[in-house]
Write a protein that holds these residues in place. Structure first.
Motif, PDB file in Angstrom:
ATOM      1  N   ALA A   1      44.252  -9.762 -24.313  1.00 42.27           N
ATOM      2  CA  ALA A   1      43.413 -10.851 -23.822  1.00 42.27           C
ATOM      3  C   ALA A   1      43.334 -11.922 -24.892  1.00 42.27           C
ATOM      4  CB  ALA A   1      42.013 -10.343 -23.482  1.00 42.27           C
ATOM      5  N   MET A   2      43.101 -13.141 -24.465  1.00 43.06           N
ATOM      6  CA  MET A   2      42.866 -14.238 -25.396  1.00 43.06           C
ATOM      7  C   MET A   2      41.897 -15.215 -24.766  1.00 43.06           C
ATOM      8  SD  MET A   2      46.460 -16.348 -25.214  1.00 43.06           S
ATOM      9  CE  MET A   2      47.636 -15.325 -24.353  1.00 43.06           C
ATOM     10  N   THR A   3      41.108 -15.846 -25.610  1.00 38.17           N
ATOM     11  CA  THR A   3      40.184 -16.887 -25.185  1.00 38.17           C
ATOM     12  C   THR A   3      40.629 -18.172 -25.856  1.00 38.17           C
ATOM     13  OG1 THR A   3      38.400 -15.283 -24.973  1.00 38.17           O
ATOM     14  CG2 THR A   3      37.766 -17.599 -25.112  1.00 38.17           C
ATOM     15  N   LEU A   4      40.781 -19.225 -25.060  1.00 41.22           N
ATOM     16  CA  LEU A   4      41.343 -20.484 -25.529  1.00 41.22           C
ATOM     17  C   LEU A   4      40.387 -21.638 -25.287  1.00 41.22           C
ATOM     18  CD1 LEU A   4      44.731 -19.868 -23.747  1.00 41.22           C
ATOM     19  CD2 LEU A   4      44.405 -19.767 -26.220  1.00 41.22           C
ATOM     20  N   CYS A   5      40.402 -22.584 -26.188  1.00 41.74           N
ATOM     21  CA  CYS A   5      39.670 -23.832 -25.982  1.00 41.74           C
ATOM     22  C   CYS A   5      40.434 -24.665 -24.954  1.00 41.74           C
ATOM     23  CB  CYS A   5      39.557 -24.610 -27.285  1.00 41.74           C
ATOM     24  SG  CYS A   5      38.541 -23.776 -28.510  1.00 41.74           S
ATOM     25  N   PRO A   6      39.734 -25.466 -24.166  1.00 38.41           N
ATOM     26  CA  PRO A   6      40.409 -26.262 -23.139  1.00 38.41           C
ATOM     27  C   PRO A   6      41.032 -27.541 -23.724  1.00 38.41           C
ATOM     28  CG  PRO A   6      38.057 -26.578 -22.994  1.00 38.41           C
ATOM     29  CD  PRO A   6      38.283 -25.547 -24.066  1.00 38.41           C
TER      30      PRO A   6
ATOM     31  N   ALA B   1      44.330 -24.531 -15.652  1.00 38.21           N
ATOM     32  CA  ALA B   1      42.939 -24.192 -15.980  1.00 38.21           C
ATOM     33  C   ALA B   1      42.314 -25.271 -16.851  1.00 38.21           C
ATOM     34  CB  ALA B   1      42.873 -22.832 -16.669  1.00 38.21           C
ATOM     35  N   ILE B   2      43.083 -25.799 -17.795  1.00 39.29           N
ATOM     36  CA  ILE B   2      42.565 -26.847 -18.678  1.00 39.29           C
ATOM     37  C   ILE B   2      42.355 -28.147 -17.908  1.00 39.29           C
ATOM     38  CG2 ILE B   2      43.162 -28.328 -20.632  1.00 39.29           C
ATOM     39  CD1 ILE B   2      44.502 -25.799 -21.874  1.00 39.29           C
ATOM     40  N   LEU B   3      43.313 -28.484 -17.056  1.00 40.23           N
ATOM     41  CA  LEU B   3      43.222 -29.751 -16.317  1.00 40.23           C
ATOM     42  C   LEU B   3      42.157 -29.745 -15.232  1.00 40.23           C
ATOM     43  CD1 LEU B   3      47.001 -30.650 -15.853  1.00 40.23           C
ATOM     44  CD2 LEU B   3      45.343 -31.745 -17.380  1.00 40.23           C
ATOM     45  N   TYR B   4      42.018 -28.604 -14.545  1.00 35.43           N
ATOM     46  CA  TYR B   4      41.172 -28.569 -13.345  1.00 35.43           C
ATOM     47  C   TYR B   4      40.023 -27.576 -13.420  1.00 35.43           C
ATOM     48  CZ  TYR B   4      45.507 -30.685 -11.745  1.00 35.43           C
ATOM     49  OH  TYR B   4      46.622 -31.468 -11.632  1.00 35.43           O
ATOM     50  N   GLY B   5      39.884 -26.852 -14.522  1.00 38.82           N
ATOM     51  CA  GLY B   5      38.968 -25.723 -14.548  1.00 38.82           C
ATOM     52  C   GLY B   5      37.549 -25.980 -14.972  1.00 38.82           C
ATOM     53  N   ARG B   6      37.225 -27.174 -15.362  1.00 40.07           N
ATOM     54  CA  ARG B   6      35.888 -27.416 -15.884  1.00 40.07           C
ATOM     55  C   ARG B   6      34.838 -27.440 -14.778  1.00 40.07           C
ATOM     56  NH1 ARG B   6      33.403 -32.399 -19.243  1.00 40.07           N
ATOM     57  NH2 ARG B   6      31.546 -31.282 -19.851  1.00 40.07           N
ATOM     58  N   ALA B   7      33.778 -26.725 -15.016  1.00 38.80           N
ATOM     59  CA  ALA B   7      32.638 -26.755 -14.100  1.00 38.80           C
ATOM     60  C   ALA B   7      31.750 -27.930 -14.478  1.00 38.80           C
ATOM     61  CB  ALA B   7      31.859 -25.441 -14.191  1.00 38.80           C
ATOM     62  N   GLU B   8      31.154 -28.579 -13.490  1.00 44.77           N
ATOM     63  CA  GLU B   8      30.271 -29.713 -13.758  1.00 44.77           C
ATOM     64  C   GLU B   8      29.110 -29.291 -14.643  1.00 44.77           C
ATOM     65  OE1 GLU B   8      28.981 -32.354 -10.686  1.00 44.77           O
ATOM     66  OE2 GLU B   8      30.793 -31.943  -9.532  1.00 44.77           O
TER      67      GLU B   8
ATOM     68  N   TRP C   1      33.126 -24.741 -22.626  1.00 51.28           N
ATOM     69  CA  TRP C   1      33.767 -23.771 -21.748  1.00 51.28           C
ATOM     70  C   TRP C   1      35.106 -23.353 -22.343  1.00 51.28           C
ATOM     71  CZ3 TRP C   1      38.293 -25.048 -18.886  1.00 51.28           C
ATOM     72  CH2 TRP C   1      38.659 -26.396 -18.914  1.00 51.28           C
ATOM     73  N   HIS C   2      35.633 -22.240 -21.841  1.00 51.02           N
ATOM     74  CA  HIS C   2      36.869 -21.671 -22.351  1.00 51.02           C
ATOM     75  C   HIS C   2      37.753 -21.196 -21.208  1.00 51.02           C
ATOM     76  CE1 HIS C   2      34.217 -21.380 -25.859  1.00 51.02           C
ATOM     77  NE2 HIS C   2      35.328 -21.615 -26.527  1.00 51.02           N
ATOM     78  N   VAL C   3      39.003 -21.010 -21.518  1.00 47.21           N
ATOM     79  CA  VAL C   3      39.967 -20.398 -20.617  1.00 47.21           C
ATOM     80  C   VAL C   3      40.240 -19.005 -21.166  1.00 47.21           C
ATOM     81  CG1 VAL C   3      42.338 -20.509 -19.751  1.00 47.21           C
ATOM     82  CG2 VAL C   3      41.004 -22.628 -20.035  1.00 47.21           C
TER      83      VAL C   3
END
Length: 147
Positions: free
Chosen positions: A18-23, A62-69, A74-76
């Motif tokens: 697993a990995m957690t990434l900054c957007p 995920a980076i382009l479209y994944g942000r919640a309002e 947030w992270h991917v």
């Protein structure tokens, strides 16, 4: 809570990494490199190049479209599992599940081909709610390990 999908049900499978990434754009090549590094000890028989390409496409989406309002931090999250002889890769982001769709771009469109690549290279793929909140998109590469 575990969500089940018609295309390939989720079962308890060993998580291989697993990995957690900054957007940020830098996270896309980082995801490819880390995935290659972390999957190689398991010696999958499927194309690691194809898997890294699909990880790259899903992380980009995920980076382009994944942000919640209203969500400033947030992270991917990317996880990969061994499901019997298959490799399952999941990409999680805080966006809304209804936003994931396969597009049919025109030849001169600059974007919209990521899920087409996933659809053509993976044995199967789907999307739905993430157990972390938001959206999960996953793909399966069949025949990653012998039976």
């Amino acid at each position: 809570m575990t969500y089940r999908f018609d295309r390939f049900p989720t079962v308890e499978a060993p998580r291989l990494g697993a990995m957690t990434l900054c957007p940020t754009p830098e996270s896309v090549p980082r995801a490819r490199r880390w995935f290659r590094t972390f999957i190689s000890p398991y010696e999958p028989e499927c194309s690691v190049d194809d898997c890294a390409l699909l990880v790259s496409e899903l992380v980009t989406n995920a980076i382009l479209y994944g942000r919640a309002e209203g969500d400033d931090a947030w992270h991917v999250r990317v996880e990969w599992f061994r499901d019997g002889t298959s490799l399952r890769v999941e990409v999680h982001n805080p966006g809304f599940p209804a936003d994931v769709r396969l597009r049919r771009p025109d030849a001169d469109d600059a974007h919209g081909r990521g899920l087409l690549l996933v659809d053509s290279l993976a044995a199967s793929w789907d999307s739905g709610p993430s157990r972390f909140g938001g959206t999960m998109v996953r793909f399966v590469m069949a025949g990653a390990w012998p039976a």
